[in-house]
Enzyme design. Sequence first.
Site, short mmCIF file in Angstrom:
data_model
loop_
_atom_site.label_atom_id
_atom_site.label_comp_id
_atom_site.label_asym_id
_atom_site.label_seq_id
_atom_site.Cartn_x
_atom_site.Cartn_y
_atom_site.Cartn_z
N THR A 28 -13.53 9.25 2.08
CA THR A 28 -14.86 9.49 1.50
C THR A 28 -15.05 8.68 0.20
O THR A 28 -16.17 8.32 -0.14
CB THR A 28 -15.13 10.98 1.23
OG1 THR A 28 -14.23 11.47 0.25
CG2 THR A 28 -15.02 11.80 2.51
N ARG A 83 12.04 0.66 2.83
CA ARG A 83 10.84 0.77 2.01
C ARG A 83 10.46 -0.57 1.36
O ARG A 83 9.29 -0.90 1.22
CB ARG A 83 11.14 1.83 0.94
CG ARG A 83 9.97 2.35 0.22
CD ARG A 83 9.19 3.33 1.04
NE ARG A 83 8.04 3.75 0.27
CZ ARG A 83 7.36 4.84 0.48
NH1 ARG A 83 7.69 5.65 1.47
NH2 ARG A 83 6.32 5.15 -0.26
N MET A 108 -1.79 7.51 0.14
CA MET A 108 -0.77 8.50 -0.23
C MET A 108 0.64 7.91 -0.21
O MET A 108 1.60 8.55 0.21
CB MET A 108 -0.86 9.71 0.71
CG MET A 108 -2.21 10.40 0.67
SD MET A 108 -2.71 10.99 -0.98
CE MET A 108 -1.68 12.44 -1.12
N THR A 126 -7.11 6.45 -7.72
CA THR A 126 -7.81 7.66 -8.11
C THR A 126 -6.96 8.87 -7.73
O THR A 126 -6.41 8.94 -6.63
CB THR A 126 -9.23 7.73 -7.51
OG1 THR A 126 -9.83 8.95 -7.93
CG2 THR A 126 -9.24 7.64 -6.00
N HIS A 127 -6.84 9.80 -8.68
CA HIS A 127 -5.94 10.95 -8.52
C HIS A 127 -6.72 12.24 -8.78
O HIS A 127 -7.47 12.32 -9.76
CB HIS A 127 -4.76 10.82 -9.50
CG HIS A 127 -3.81 11.96 -9.39
ND1 HIS A 127 -2.93 12.09 -8.34
CD2 HIS A 127 -3.61 13.05 -10.18
CE1 HIS A 127 -2.24 13.20 -8.49
NE2 HIS A 127 -2.63 13.80 -9.60
N ASP A 159 1.02 1.61 -12.29
CA ASP A 159 2.23 0.95 -12.79
C ASP A 159 3.40 1.41 -11.93
O ASP A 159 3.20 1.94 -10.83
CB ASP A 159 2.42 1.21 -14.29
CG ASP A 159 2.75 2.66 -14.61
OD1 ASP A 159 2.93 3.47 -13.66
OD2 ASP A 159 2.85 3.00 -15.79
C1 GAR Z 1 -8.81 12.01 -3.16
O1 GAR Z 1 -9.10 13.25 -3.75
C2 GAR Z 1 -7.73 11.29 -3.96
O2 GAR Z 1 -7.78 11.54 -5.31
C3 GAR Z 1 -6.49 11.89 -3.35
O3 GAR Z 1 -6.75 11.94 -1.99
C4 GAR Z 1 -8.15 12.19 -1.79
C5 GAR Z 1 -8.65 11.20 -0.77
O4 GAR Z 1 -9.92 11.55 -0.32
N1 GAR Z 1 -5.35 11.09 -3.67
C6 GAR Z 1 -4.17 11.60 -4.00
O5 GAR Z 1 -3.92 12.79 -3.98
C7 GAR Z 1 -3.14 10.57 -4.39
N2 GAR Z 1 -2.04 11.21 -5.04
P1 GAR Z 1 -10.72 10.56 0.64
O6 GAR Z 1 -9.75 10.06 1.71
O7 GAR Z 1 -11.81 11.41 1.23
O8 GAR Z 1 -11.25 9.44 -0.19
#
Ligand code: GAR
Length: 218
Positions: A28, A83, A108, A126-127, A159
């Site tokens: 999204t 990895r 992820m 974005t977290h 980072d």
């Molecule tokens: C988002 O809330 C993002 O911050 C999170 O996954 C979701 C993805 O939503 N990311 C993490 O938790 C990374 N550690 P989306 O697939 O609907 O954009």
Amino acid sequence: MAPASPPPHPDSPASPARLVVLVSGSGTNLQALLDAIADEGAAGYGAEIVAVGADRADIAGLGRAERAGLPTFVCRVKDYADRAAWDRALAEATARYAPDLVISAGFMKIVGAEFLARFGGRTVNTHPALLPSFPGAHGVRDALAYGAKVTGCTVHFVDDGVDTGPIIAQGVVEIRDEDDESALHERIKEVERTLLVEVVGRLARHGYRIEGRKVRIS
Ligand code: GAR
């Protein structure tokens, strides 16, 4: 190793900047970027998405990219010997699209040394929490379990740590007594999508400098 292309900076922002967006799930945040670019035009927004990458196949995020007519690529950890080999493959697949910025939008996986050698200083994540609190894969669940009263989202440069890079912007979301993880995450994502679109546009249009932990947008 030298970056595949120079990052945007105050004197010469690429116009429009080339974005590779990395996703792992529903996408999204990717959709919010696609919508902003469709609404404003790549020139008006200052950026265009040139490809979408993922660490798994058959996810909604890739479907969104395909419907938008964008090239996609998938690098699954299990397809590589280790990895480091996966990280190299991800870096090479990303480099093929010569991005100015890489946007980790719900990706992820932690990228490694090879990826950062090429795209460090221009990979934005974005977290779903107010860093430095609640880093990692369960930022929403961890804030709820801790009993925090506010949480939110953080857009930051990547980072070599886990969600430790310089912070660009944050949005605050109140935690309600009746919240479960899913309800809270949905409210965070509403704020997060707006923030990500705004931040990526500003970085792309104006250029930026990273000075220690501070991000200066011109
Ligand atoms: C988002 O809330 C993002 O911050 C999170 O996954 C979701 C993805 O939503 N990311 C993490 O938790 C990374 N550690 P989306 O697939 O609907 O954009």
